[in-house]
Design an enzyme around this catalytic site. Structure first.
Site, PDB file in Angstrom:
ATOM      1  N   GLY A   1       0.786  -1.231   0.000  1.00  0.00           N
ATOM      2  CA  GLY A   1       0.000   0.000   0.000  1.00  0.00           C
ATOM      3  C   GLY A   1       0.815   1.276   0.000  1.00  0.00           C
ATOM      4  O   GLY A   1       0.325   2.323   0.415  1.00  0.00           O
ATOM      5  N   SER A   2       2.058   1.216  -0.511  1.00  0.00           N
ATOM      6  CA  SER A   2       2.867   2.440  -0.479  1.00  0.00           C
ATOM      7  C   SER A   2       2.307   3.496  -1.433  1.00  0.00           C
ATOM      8  O   SER A   2       2.378   4.696  -1.138  1.00  0.00           O
ATOM      9  CB  SER A   2       4.334   2.144  -0.773  1.00  0.00           C
TER      10      SER A   2
ATOM     11  N   ARG B   1     -14.599 -15.468 -10.465  1.00  0.00           N
ATOM     12  CA  ARG B   1     -14.305 -14.029 -10.568  1.00  0.00           C
ATOM     13  C   ARG B   1     -15.559 -13.180 -10.538  1.00  0.00           C
ATOM     14  O   ARG B   1     -15.568 -12.090  -9.974  1.00  0.00           O
ATOM     15  CB  ARG B   1     -13.585 -13.745 -11.887  1.00  0.00           C
TER      16      ARG B   1
ATOM     17  N   ILE C   1      -7.251  -9.699 -11.525  1.00  0.00           N
ATOM     18  CA  ILE C   1      -7.791  -9.320 -12.831  1.00  0.00           C
ATOM     19  C   ILE C   1      -9.294  -9.101 -12.660  1.00  0.00           C
ATOM     20  O   ILE C   1      -9.986  -9.942 -12.074  1.00  0.00           O
ATOM     21  CB  ILE C   1      -7.506 -10.408 -13.878  1.00  0.00           C
ATOM     22  N   LEU C   2      -9.784  -7.970 -13.154  1.00  0.00           N
ATOM     23  CA  LEU C   2     -11.188  -7.607 -12.959  1.00  0.00           C
ATOM     24  C   LEU C   2     -12.023  -8.019 -14.172  1.00  0.00           C
ATOM     25  O   LEU C   2     -11.547  -7.977 -15.309  1.00  0.00           O
ATOM     26  CB  LEU C   2     -11.299  -6.101 -12.723  1.00  0.00           C
TER      27      LEU C   2
ATOM     28  N   HIS D   1       0.696   0.892 -13.339  1.00  0.00           N
ATOM     29  CA  HIS D   1       1.391  -0.331 -13.745  1.00  0.00           C
ATOM     30  C   HIS D   1       2.886  -0.006 -13.845  1.00  0.00           C
ATOM     31  O   HIS D   1       3.253   1.015 -14.438  1.00  0.00           O
ATOM     32  CB  HIS D   1       0.840  -0.817 -15.090  1.00  0.00           C
TER      33      HIS D   1
ATOM     34  N   LEU E   1      -6.514  -6.236 -20.050  1.00  0.00           N
ATOM     35  CA  LEU E   1      -5.562  -6.066 -18.940  1.00  0.00           C
ATOM     36  C   LEU E   1      -4.413  -5.115 -19.304  1.00  0.00           C
ATOM     37  O   LEU E   1      -3.756  -5.296 -20.328  1.00  0.00           O
ATOM     38  CB  LEU E   1      -4.982  -7.437 -18.562  1.00  0.00           C
ATOM     39  N   ASP E   2      -4.178  -4.132 -18.447  1.00  0.00           N
ATOM     40  CA  ASP E   2      -3.057  -3.204 -18.590  1.00  0.00           C
ATOM     41  C   ASP E   2      -3.056  -2.460 -19.921  1.00  0.00           C
ATOM     42  O   ASP E   2      -1.993  -2.181 -20.505  1.00  0.00           O
ATOM     43  CB  ASP E   2      -1.714  -3.920 -18.350  1.00  0.00           C
TER      44      ASP E   2
ATOM     45  N   GLU F   1       6.551   6.316  -8.847  1.00  0.00           N
ATOM     46  CA  GLU F   1       5.117   6.008  -8.725  1.00  0.00           C
ATOM     47  C   GLU F   1       4.485   6.905  -7.661  1.00  0.00           C
ATOM     48  O   GLU F   1       3.387   7.442  -7.840  1.00  0.00           O
ATOM     49  CB  GLU F   1       4.908   4.537  -8.342  1.00  0.00           C
TER      50      GLU F   1
HETATM   51  C1  GAR Z   1       3.526  -1.080  -7.448  1.00  0.00           C
HETATM   52  O1  GAR Z   1       4.812  -1.116  -8.026  1.00  0.00           O
HETATM   53  C2  GAR Z   1       2.474  -1.098  -8.545  1.00  0.00           C
HETATM   54  O2  GAR Z   1       2.839  -0.381  -9.696  1.00  0.00           O
HETATM   55  C3  GAR Z   1       2.402  -2.567  -8.845  1.00  0.00           C
HETATM   56  O3  GAR Z   1       2.479  -3.202  -7.600  1.00  0.00           O
HETATM   57  C4  GAR Z   1       3.228  -2.384  -6.697  1.00  0.00           C
HETATM   58  C5  GAR Z   1       2.381  -2.138  -5.458  1.00  0.00           C
HETATM   59  O4  GAR Z   1       3.102  -1.496  -4.456  1.00  0.00           O
HETATM   60  N1  GAR Z   1       1.177  -2.889  -9.522  1.00  0.00           N
HETATM   61  C6  GAR Z   1       1.053  -3.877 -10.403  1.00  0.00           C
HETATM   62  O5  GAR Z   1       1.971  -4.617 -10.700  1.00  0.00           O
HETATM   63  C7  GAR Z   1      -0.332  -4.017 -11.003  1.00  0.00           C
HETATM   64  N2  GAR Z   1      -0.344  -4.989 -12.043  1.00  0.00           N
HETATM   65  P1  GAR Z   1       2.338  -0.804  -3.225  1.00  0.00           P
HETATM   66  O6  GAR Z   1       1.358  -1.817  -2.678  1.00  0.00           O
HETATM   67  O7  GAR Z   1       3.441  -0.521  -2.249  1.00  0.00           O
HETATM   68  O8  GAR Z   1       1.656   0.440  -3.737  1.00  0.00           O
END
Ligand code: GAR
Length: 194
Positions: free
Chosen positions: A12-13, A69, A96-97, A113, A148-149, A178
């Site tokens: 969750g950063s 799903r 995946i939604l 992403h 996806l993506d 990010e």
């Molecule tokens: C982040 O690097 C995000 O871009 C990636 O997961 C990490 C989550 O970090 N997301 C994906 O790969 C989505 N397909 P966080 O939980 O510390 O924010």
């Protein structure tokens, strides 16, 4: 008030960076917006504790509790809709939604992403960029569509790949950006949809 609902699966950063930006940049006063809830598909997601500390509502919808799903996404949508979201933010949400879920939030569902899309959708982006001999890597904030993506790109940032990089060192370098770019992209979205 525009409610932002953030979906996470892990640390969750990015969610924390968004919550910090909302406070420091006074999104409530400027955009009439707030982070209303953080929802995880995993009960042990570290980001949940962080959200609770900030007084943000949290919920867990464990994907393992559902047979498929569609059922999971229906339960997830119910948890999201409980907060009447103006914007749904995927921040390290690793499920995946279904098209049904994506369609429900069309135009108000965004994702980050860790690659320069359309390169390297899916998993293991950093190792794949290193293996391909890329000299740069980065991140993409985009609107979520059924594929996806993919989906319209809202923001990107580029970072160098160094000769001695590992997937871990590259991921750390990308993550720093990010935390800057995702809150900025959300603020821009909120500004445009005032
Ligand atoms: C982040 O690097 C995000 O871009 C990636 O997961 C990490 C989550 O970090 N997301 C994906 O790969 C989505 N397909 P966080 O939980 O510390 O924010």
């Amino acid at each position: 008030m525009k409610n932002i609902v953030i979906l996470i699966s892990g640390g969750g950063s990015n969610m924390a960076a968004i919550v910090r930006a909302a406070e420091h940049e006074r999104w409530a006063a400027r955009f009439d917006a707030r982070v209303a809830a953080v929802i995880s598909n995993k009960a042990d997601a570290a980001g949940l504790a962080l959200a609770r500390e900030r007084g943000i509502a949290t919920a867990v919808v464990p994907h393992r509790d559902f047979a498929n799903r569609e059922d999971f996404d229906r339960a997830l949508a119910a948890a999201v809709d409980a907060h009447a979201p103006a914007l749904v933010v995927l921040a390290g949400f690793m499920r995946i939604l279904t098209p049904g879920f994506v369609g429900r939030y069309a135009g108000r569902l965004i994702n980050i992403h860790p690659s320069l899309l359309p390169a390297f959708p899916g998993l293991n982006t950093h190792q794949r960029a290193i293996d391909a001999g890329c000299k740069v890597a980065g991140l993409t904030v985009h609107q979520v569509t059924a594929e996806l993506d993919h989906g319209p790109i809202l923001a990107q940032a580029v970072v160098p790949v160094f000769a001695d990089d590992t997937a871990t060192s590259l991921a750390e370098r990308v993550l720093v950006h990010e935390h800057r770019v995702y809150p900025a992209a959300i603020a821009a979205w909120l500004g445009e949809t005032k």
